[in-house]
Design a protein around this motif. Sequence first.
Motif, PDB file in Angstrom:
ATOM      1  N   SER A 119       2.865  -0.849   1.559  1.00 15.69           N
ATOM      2  CA  SER A 119       2.448  -1.288   1.949  1.00 15.69           C
ATOM      3  C   SER A 119       2.339  -2.172   3.113  1.00 15.69           C
ATOM      4  N   GLY A 120       1.199  -1.347   4.151  1.00 15.18           N
ATOM      5  CA  GLY A 120       1.671  -1.398   5.937  1.00 15.18           C
ATOM      6  C   GLY A 120       1.844  -3.605   5.725  1.00 15.18           C
ATOM      7  N   ASP A 121       1.612  -4.036   5.103  1.00 14.94           N
ATOM      8  CA  ASP A 121       1.884  -5.503   4.943  1.00 14.94           C
ATOM      9  C   ASP A 121       3.144  -6.080   4.840  1.00 14.94           C
ATOM     10  N   SER A 122       3.546  -5.411   4.460  1.00 13.85           N
ATOM     11  CA  SER A 122       5.485  -5.696   4.301  1.00 13.85           C
ATOM     12  C   SER A 122       6.141  -6.256   3.496  1.00 13.85           C
ATOM     13  N   ASP A 123       5.384  -6.275   2.417  1.00 13.80           N
ATOM     14  CA  ASP A 123       5.481  -7.037   1.040  1.00 13.80           C
ATOM     15  C   ASP A 123       6.960  -6.335   0.505  1.00 13.80           C
ATOM     16  N   GLN A 126       8.618  -4.516  -1.633  1.00 13.85           N
ATOM     17  CA  GLN A 126       8.171  -3.422  -1.509  1.00 13.85           C
ATOM     18  C   GLN A 126       8.972  -2.001  -1.204  1.00 13.85           C
ATOM     19  N   ALA A 127       9.535  -0.918  -1.447  1.00  9.41           N
ATOM     20  CA  ALA A 127      10.290   0.111  -0.529  1.00  9.41           C
ATOM     21  C   ALA A 127       9.672   0.054   0.616  1.00  9.41           C
ATOM     22  N   ASP A 128      10.761   0.265   1.875  1.00 15.09           N
ATOM     23  CA  ASP A 128      10.862   0.201   3.348  1.00 15.09           C
ATOM     24  C   ASP A 128      10.218   1.432   3.855  1.00 15.09           C
ATOM     25  N   ALA A 129       8.840   2.080   3.597  1.00 18.49           N
ATOM     26  CA  ALA A 129       8.176   3.565   4.230  1.00 18.49           C
ATOM     27  C   ALA A 129       9.444   4.079   5.397  1.00 18.49           C
ATOM     28  N   LEU A 130       8.129   2.313   6.164  1.00 21.11           N
ATOM     29  CA  LEU A 130       9.116   2.923   8.037  1.00 21.11           C
ATOM     30  C   LEU A 130      10.238   3.241   8.298  1.00 21.11           C
ATOM     31  N   ASN A 186      -3.120   2.742   4.931  1.00 19.77           N
ATOM     32  CA  ASN A 186      -1.421   2.606   5.447  1.00 19.77           C
ATOM     33  C   ASN A 186      -1.144   1.687   4.470  1.00 19.77           C
ATOM     34  N   GLU A 187      -1.004   1.951   3.200  1.00 14.89           N
ATOM     35  CA  GLU A 187      -0.466   2.036   1.721  1.00 14.89           C
ATOM     36  C   GLU A 187      -0.148   3.517   1.281  1.00 14.89           C
TER      37      GLU A 187
END
Length: 324
Positions: A119-123, A126-130, A186-187
């Motif tokens: 998620s773009g909320d940077s949990d 969660q995997a770091d997609a960026l 952004n998820e």
Amino acid sequence: MTQSPGSTLLALALASFAAFTPACGDDEGSPPCAEPSAGTGGSGTAGAGGTGGSGTAGAGGQPVDDEDSDHDRDGFTSRAGDCDDFNNTIHPGAEERNLDTIDSDCDGFDAPSSTLVWSGDSDPDQADALAIMDADGDGQISLDEFSAACAESAMLAGTARPGVVQVHASCSGTNSCRGMVYQTWNEIYEHACRGVNECAGWSCVETAEDQDRDGPASFDAATCDHCHSGPEGTFHVKVPPGEDVSAFLADFWERRPDMYLQSIIAFGIDGVTAEGHAYSNMPGSYHLLSRAEMDRLIAYLRTLTPEGENFEQLPGADPIDHGN
């Protein structure tokens, strides 16, 4: 039939012996009872009325609980979560197909669940997609970056075959098969086969297992030969009504970038006519070809010379007369 005096005396003697013989373990000094062995059941008799013994299937003569049996031999028992032990395509971890009224993976739902993996909320959990996709470091994921990651694997986390990108312009589009979806809010979600895209976004759809087919073999495997076969070295084209055939074919391949051709091969061509009628011109082949085989097919297509003629638009359908 009458019994002889000898057989009668023998029967009385055996009965008297049984009456005065102590049962095992009943009285002091009596022999201990032997432990029962695992029974297998009698075979019954060949004649009428033979039923045989019931026996047992478990060790020590104890019956096996049916929840521990694997009737369909799929490796899962009812106790282990198999919700239909008489169908070996239904068990925990089985491939789920959306909206077929069958809970194939025994999770309590027919449709496969989608898992939020970034998620773009940077949990932090969660995997770091960026870190995986943001090649230019601008803090955003572009379609090109998503496509590049999809070309490596159809899933952000875990293991999957390479995929191809399908763009959903409206809500409630259905992804063709296993992969991941980048939502406009952004998820990124991962889903099993035929997961439902909750809204507008980009889908990465897993392709078939690679069989190392070359361009011509991939042409046949994708069933392109049904419509586009022509003389050797040519590619048969159906030119739209009213178009000049020579002009339409002159720069046929130049007008079609690789991503466009890949999309056609993977998902077919569909759209809506000016009158508002949906149509589909060809089936998709994402489940028939691997990503590498699609690339080889595109390279092969570009060596062929387009040839063709105008096709005729079918007239509108006559109304159905329910009186006849």
